[in-house]
Design an enzyme around this catalytic site. Structure first.
Site, PDB file in Angstrom:
ATOM      1  N   GLY A  79     -48.491  11.575  95.626  1.00  0.00           N
ATOM      2  CA  GLY A  79     -49.530  10.878  96.365  1.00  0.00           C
ATOM      3  C   GLY A  79     -50.526  11.844  96.972  1.00  0.00           C
ATOM      4  O   GLY A  79     -51.170  12.610  96.271  1.00  0.00           O
ATOM      5  N   ASP A  80     -50.623  11.828  98.292  1.00  0.00           N
ATOM      6  CA  ASP A  80     -51.570  12.704  98.992  1.00  0.00           C
ATOM      7  C   ASP A  80     -50.846  13.801  99.772  1.00  0.00           C
ATOM      8  O   ASP A  80     -51.363  14.302 100.761  1.00  0.00           O
ATOM      9  CB  ASP A  80     -52.466  11.876  99.920  1.00  0.00           C
ATOM     10  CG  ASP A  80     -51.687  11.153 101.000  1.00  0.00           C
ATOM     11  OD1 ASP A  80     -50.445  11.172 100.964  1.00  0.00           O
ATOM     12  OD2 ASP A  80     -52.330  10.567 101.894  1.00  0.00           O
ATOM     13  N   GLU A  81     -49.669  14.188  99.327  1.00  0.00           N
ATOM     14  CA  GLU A  81     -48.894  15.228 100.001  1.00  0.00           C
ATOM     15  C   GLU A  81     -48.884  16.521  99.188  1.00  0.00           C
ATOM     16  O   GLU A  81     -48.644  16.502  97.976  1.00  0.00           O
ATOM     17  CB  GLU A  81     -47.440  14.784 100.199  1.00  0.00           C
ATOM     18  CG  GLU A  81     -47.272  13.645 101.158  1.00  0.00           C
ATOM     19  CD  GLU A  81     -45.804  13.261 101.286  1.00  0.00           C
ATOM     20  OE1 GLU A  81     -45.074  13.291 100.277  1.00  0.00           O
ATOM     21  OE2 GLU A  81     -45.399  12.930 102.403  1.00  0.00           O
ATOM     22  N   LEU A 116     -52.628  14.013 103.631  1.00  0.00           N
ATOM     23  CA  LEU A 116     -54.035  13.700 103.904  1.00  0.00           C
ATOM     24  C   LEU A 116     -54.123  12.411 104.712  1.00  0.00           C
ATOM     25  O   LEU A 116     -53.618  11.373 104.279  1.00  0.00           O
ATOM     26  CB  LEU A 116     -54.813  13.537 102.600  1.00  0.00           C
ATOM     27  CG  LEU A 116     -54.767  14.732 101.640  1.00  0.00           C
ATOM     28  CD1 LEU A 116     -55.525  14.396 100.368  1.00  0.00           C
ATOM     29  CD2 LEU A 116     -55.334  15.966 102.298  1.00  0.00           C
TER      30      LEU A 116
END
Length: 169
Positions: free
Chosen positions: A151-153, A94
């Site tokens: 995280g954002d993955e 993201l």
């Protein structure tokens, strides 16, 4: 006692036997031992399941984690080592997610991650395609899967494609 010992040895090699009850005859003492054995086996099954969830699941989204995805990709490679069946692995990150956390707070960021997870799962094929020559259904290890890598993955494994064009659809 031989039955209990044999079952214990089988459980060492096959964790899926944890929680499986064993019935034995014999004296009241032996039956009491078997009952205690069954209770202990049930508790061990619950603990094993909890450890499995912690090791292979993402606590925030409920999705599989990086470890499970790696395992699934390796399994996919192994399953199709001879037939060269295509599959797709997509990895997403993201952009500017850090800004959301910094300006709106981690609670909002967590809500966003949960929503993204739900939406990615929603777009997966709900049933595995029939691609085998014998027309049999694909095994659970051959189904599409979404994972949160951290995280954002996120990643998506799309299994059993007819061809690489299908991956983009």
């Amino acid at each position: 006692l031989n039955q209990l010992t044999g079952h214990l040895q089988e459980m060492r090699g096959n964790r899926s036997l944890l929680g499986q009850k064993i019935t034995v005859g014999g004296s009241r003492e032996i039956r009491a031992l078997a009952n205690n054995f069954n209770e202990m086996s049930g508790e061990l099954s619950k603990l094993h399941e909890s450890l499995e969830t912690m090791a292979y699941g993402d606590a925030l989204t409920g999705l599989p984690n990086r470890n499970r995805m790696l395992e699934r990709v390796q399994r996919q490679l192994w399953l199709h080592r001879d037939d060269q069946s295509p599959f797709a692995l997509m990895i997403m990150d993201l952009d500017r997610f850090k800004i959301i956390n910094e300006t709106l707070g981690h609670q909002v960021g967590d809500l966003l991650l949960k929503e993204i997870a739900a939406r990615l799962e929603k777009v997966l094929r709900t049933t595995p395609p029939v691609t085998r020559p014998d027309r049999s259904r694909a095994h659970k290890d051959e189904e599409d899967v979404v994972a949160r890598l951290g995280g954002d993955e996120f990643s998506v494994l799309v299994a059993n494609l007819k061809d690489m064009v299908e991956a983009g659809q």
